[in-house]
Design a protein around this motif. Structure first.
Motif, PDB file in Angstrom:
ATOM      1  N   THR A  18       0.804  -1.276   0.055  1.00 17.09           N
ATOM      2  CA  THR A  18       0.020  -0.309   0.017  1.00 17.09           C
ATOM      3  C   THR A  18       0.740   1.183  -0.193  1.00 17.09           C
ATOM      4  O   THR A  18       2.023   1.090   0.106  1.00 17.09           O
ATOM      5  CB  THR A  18      -1.040   0.063   1.162  1.00 17.09           C
ATOM      6  OG1 THR A  18      -0.239  -0.370   2.393  1.00 17.09           O
ATOM      7  CG2 THR A  18      -2.063  -1.136   0.989  1.00 17.09           C
ATOM      8  N   HIS A  19       0.107   2.466  -0.093  1.00 17.44           N
ATOM      9  CA  HIS A  19       0.821   3.789  -0.288  1.00 17.44           C
ATOM     10  C   HIS A  19       1.914   4.001   0.933  1.00 17.44           C
ATOM     11  O   HIS A  19       3.073   4.274   0.908  1.00 17.44           O
ATOM     12  CB  HIS A  19      -0.121   4.864  -0.440  1.00 17.44           C
ATOM     13  CG  HIS A  19      -0.717   5.012  -1.786  1.00 17.44           C
ATOM     14  ND1 HIS A  19      -1.894   4.490  -2.246  1.00 17.44           N
ATOM     15  CD2 HIS A  19      -0.157   5.835  -2.727  1.00 17.44           C
ATOM     16  CE1 HIS A  19      -1.877   4.954  -3.171  1.00 17.44           C
ATOM     17  NE2 HIS A  19      -1.123   5.767  -3.823  1.00 17.44           N
ATOM     18  N   GLU A  20       1.226   3.610   2.208  1.00 18.01           N
ATOM     19  CA  GLU A  20       2.091   4.031   3.481  1.00 18.01           C
ATOM     20  C   GLU A  20       3.440   3.042   3.264  1.00 18.01           C
ATOM     21  O   GLU A  20       4.576   3.533   3.958  1.00 18.01           O
ATOM     22  CB  GLU A  20       1.331   3.678   4.578  1.00 18.01           C
ATOM     23  CG  GLU A  20       0.972   2.451   4.901  1.00 18.01           C
ATOM     24  CD  GLU A  20      -0.671   2.311   4.320  1.00 18.01           C
ATOM     25  OE1 GLU A  20      -1.147   1.136   4.462  1.00 18.01           O
ATOM     26  OE2 GLU A  20      -0.945   3.071   3.175  1.00 18.01           O
ATOM     27  N   THR A  22      -0.153   2.217  -6.777  1.00 21.33           N
ATOM     28  CA  THR A  22       0.365   3.100  -5.731  1.00 21.33           C
ATOM     29  C   THR A  22       0.827   4.217  -6.123  1.00 21.33           C
ATOM     30  O   THR A  22       0.938   5.404  -5.561  1.00 21.33           O
ATOM     31  CB  THR A  22       1.166   2.467  -4.831  1.00 21.33           C
ATOM     32  OG1 THR A  22       2.477   1.830  -5.243  1.00 21.33           O
ATOM     33  CG2 THR A  22       0.268   1.398  -3.925  1.00 21.33           C
ATOM     34  N   ASN A  49      -0.624   9.340  -9.187  1.00 20.83           N
ATOM     35  CA  ASN A  49      -1.034   9.504  -7.978  1.00 20.83           C
ATOM     36  C   ASN A  49      -0.644  10.837  -7.098  1.00 20.83           C
ATOM     37  O   ASN A  49       0.454  11.068  -7.048  1.00 20.83           O
ATOM     38  CB  ASN A  49      -0.980   8.133  -7.288  1.00 20.83           C
ATOM     39  CG  ASN A  49      -1.780   8.253  -5.917  1.00 20.83           C
ATOM     40  OD1 ASN A  49      -1.129   8.669  -4.994  1.00 20.83           O
ATOM     41  ND2 ASN A  49      -2.829   7.689  -5.635  1.00 20.83           N
ATOM     42  N   ARG A  65      -0.812  11.579  -3.849  1.00 22.96           N
ATOM     43  CA  ARG A  65       0.143  11.349  -2.786  1.00 22.96           C
ATOM     44  C   ARG A  65       1.521  10.867  -3.142  1.00 22.96           C
ATOM     45  O   ARG A  65       2.360  11.288  -2.302  1.00 22.96           O
ATOM     46  CB  ARG A  65      -0.476  10.243  -1.761  1.00 22.96           C
ATOM     47  CG  ARG A  65      -1.533  10.584  -0.863  1.00 22.96           C
ATOM     48  CD  ARG A  65      -1.319  11.748  -0.006  1.00 22.96           C
ATOM     49  NE  ARG A  65      -0.622  11.282   0.994  1.00 22.96           N
ATOM     50  CZ  ARG A  65       0.243  12.157   2.050  1.00 22.96           C
ATOM     51  NH1 ARG A  65       0.116  13.291   1.992  1.00 22.96           N
ATOM     52  NH2 ARG A  65       0.907  11.558   2.956  1.00 22.96           N
ATOM     53  N   VAL A  93      -1.781   7.639   4.720  1.00 25.17           N
ATOM     54  CA  VAL A  93      -2.876   7.699   3.663  1.00 25.17           C
ATOM     55  C   VAL A  93      -4.290   8.051   4.601  1.00 25.17           C
ATOM     56  O   VAL A  93      -4.478   7.444   5.543  1.00 25.17           O
ATOM     57  CB  VAL A  93      -3.174   6.332   2.972  1.00 25.17           C
ATOM     58  CG1 VAL A  93      -4.360   6.397   2.108  1.00 25.17           C
ATOM     59  CG2 VAL A  93      -1.975   6.015   2.156  1.00 25.17           C
ATOM     60  N   HIS A 117      -5.537   8.752   9.642  1.00 18.30           N
ATOM     61  CA  HIS A 117      -4.425   8.842   9.209  1.00 18.30           C
ATOM     62  C   HIS A 117      -3.630   7.479   9.303  1.00 18.30           C
ATOM     63  O   HIS A 117      -3.400   6.844  10.393  1.00 18.30           O
ATOM     64  CB  HIS A 117      -3.361   9.971   9.696  1.00 18.30           C
ATOM     65  CG  HIS A 117      -3.842  11.096   9.412  1.00 18.30           C
ATOM     66  ND1 HIS A 117      -3.300  12.308   9.660  1.00 18.30           N
ATOM     67  CD2 HIS A 117      -4.899  11.624   8.468  1.00 18.30           C
ATOM     68  CE1 HIS A 117      -4.026  13.493   9.414  1.00 18.30           C
ATOM     69  NE2 HIS A 117      -5.054  12.966   8.566  1.00 18.30           N
TER      70      HIS A 117
END
Length: 512
Positions: A172-174, A201, A215, A217, A313, A346
């Motif tokens: 995932t993004h994080e 991502t 994306n 982020r 995220v 968050h």
């Protein structure tokens, strides 16, 4: 071929007449002359072209095969079904002829694809600090007593070929942001460009050519670390071949010799130390020295490391009436004042932060459960429910969040709930943590339990002494059951007669 070799040797080396060769072999002289005149070394049998009943339908069948290849494997028609459809169109031949045509067609198509994929490539050279390459892979490791599948981030400097491998449970993004931070920390700097494939991502949509909808982020992360993202063409892994090779090499360098670990943090610490050790062991190949030597020379070309990117995220959540929010099949408690209200969640790799009205409301350790065989977990913080039990003290007795209270609070609760009104007094004691340090309140409760006086008054007295710094071990002053006065007052009402004297000259009567 051996028979033809004998004929050629007799005629060309031994100079034997054709008549004698014909007599010995039993072949006609014309046949022998044909072999010698054509210079044939390997005789081949030429299959004569014979008409087939399938010829009028060959184009139709080829079109069907092209259409079927575009469908999923489960939706494709078999050769028998296509034979039946050809029969409906008037084909009178056998199924075997159709099956042979299909096999030949697929073989020719497979060979054509193989030849098309055999391209030519240009060796790439990168300047110091110019670029790094990133990729994900899936590997297995023994963590926490079980063998689990991990999502592994590979980051490699293109010039020095220094690399870092880091394991996560998700892609995932994080996790992506965290992998970049640790890579730049280990490399002690940031290159000018990052080379990626079109992972979800990072890329929301792949356009024509090099056009990408990046994306938001991910773009914020690249802006924070000040490097330019560069995305490969779809299905063109050779454009980041260094990190692709690193994925393959890591399996026998790291994963096959890896011991078991208690948790992922210990695994990542071992991976980081092992990668640095491999830098010194592996020769660079293109430049003199090891990877570590070239990396030392490359470090001045890297941009100095900035602060870590706040790689979270954000999700919008609504708190339930039971003061819970749901994330990844698990539920986490939120202070009761935010029940039935929207909050912002968050998401970090190892923690969850709940934010409302621009302030951090609470934090929880993130629970990542890969197996769907077990139900989701509920993570309570009993402090979040103090505002509720102040209005509903009866909920303290069987409240699920209060099962996780410290042992001293639970012992005090067990004694206070035995007497009338004890639940409300226990709520008032627990509410002290809203205004005082929890450890101080817990210490006062433990002292009250040791003294054998589990009352609210005694706990408050001990807490105030702890807060004020007054020694708590004062001598025990126990008052007697009854007090006796040394000089008891006498009941004398005669003194009130002095107030009944006559009025003075001014017509006033003074009580004094």
């Amino acid at each position: 071929m051996g028979f033809l070799s004998v004929i050629r040797r007799w005629a060309l080396r031994d100079k034997m007449p054709i008549r004698e060769i014909a007599r010995r072999t039993g072949l006609s002289r014309n046949t022998i002359k044909k072999y010698l005149r054509a210079g044939v070394v390997e005789p081949r049998f030429q299959t004569p072209e014979r008409p087939s009943k399938l010829d009028p339908y060959a184009e139709k069948l080829s079109g069907w095969l092209v259409t079927e290849q575009r469908k999923s494997r489960k939706d494709r028609r078999t050769a028998k079904q296509m034979h039946a459809d050809l029969v409906q169109l008037g084909y009178e031949g056998s199924y075997e002829r159709v099956a042979a045509f299909v096999r030949t067609w697929k073989g020719d198509r497979h060979r054509a694809q193989q030849m098309a994929n055999l391209g030519t490539f240009v060796p790439l050279v990168f300047q110091p600090g110019e670029a790094f390459q990133f990729d994900w892979s899936e590997d297995w490791a023994h963590v926490g007593g079980e063998r689990i599948k991990l999502q592994v981030a590979h980051i490699k400097l293109s010039h020095s070929r220094a690399f870092l491998v880091r394991a996560y449970l998700l892609q995932t993004h994080e996790m992506l942001f965290d992998a970049h931070w640790h890579a730049f920390r280990v490399f002690e700097g940031v290159p000018g460009r990052g080379i990626y494939d079109n992972m979800r991502t990072a890329v929301d949509r792949v356009g024509v050519g090099k056009k990408r909808d990046v994306n938001a982020r991910f773009m914020a992360m690249t802006s924070h670390y000040v490097f330019e993202p560069d995305f490969c063409n779809p299905a063109a892994g050779w454009e980041k071949g260094q990190v692709e090779k690193n994925v393959r090499d890591a399996r026998h360098r790291l994963w096959q010799v890896m011991p078991a670990f208690a948790d992922i943090d210990a695994l990542n610490l071992w991976l980081e130390e092992r990668c640095k050790a491999l830098w010194a062991e592996i020769e660079h190949g293109s430049l003199p020295g090891s990877i570590a030597d070239v990396w030392e020379a490359e470090k001045p070309a890297l941009m100095p490391l900035p602060t870590a990117f706040d790689g979270y995220v954000e999700l919008s959540k609504r708190v339930s009436p039971t003061c819970l929010i749901t994330f990844e099949r698990n539920r986490y408690s939120v202070p009761a004042s935010f029940a039935n209200r929207p909050v912002s969640l968050h998401i970090y790799p190892i923690r969850l932060v709940i934010v409302a009205e621009g302030h951090v409301v609470c934090e929880h350790q993130r629970i990542i459960e890969r197996s769907h065989r077990h139900p989701g977990r509920v993570i309570y913080d009993w402090r979040h429910y103090l505002a509720v039990i102040q209005r509903k003290p009866g909920a303290l007795r069987n409240g699920a969040p209060f099962v996780e209270m410290p042992e001293a609070f639970r012992q005090l609760q067990g004694q206070m709930l035995r007497k009338p009104g004890g639940d409300r007094e226990m709520v008032e004691i627990l509410s002290l943590v809203l205004h005082h340090d929890e450890q101080a309140v817990l210490c006062a409760v433990e002292m009250a339990l040791e003294a054998g006086v589990p009352t609210k008054t005694h706990v408050l007295n001990l807490l105030h002494r702890l807060v004020d710094g007054t020694p708590a071990d004062q001598p025990d002053v126990t008052p007697p059951e009854a007090l006796a006065l040394r000089k008891e007052p006498q009941a004398n009402v005669a003194r009130y007669d002095r107030l009944r004297r006559p009025l003075d000259a001014g017509g006033k009567c003074h009580a004094s």
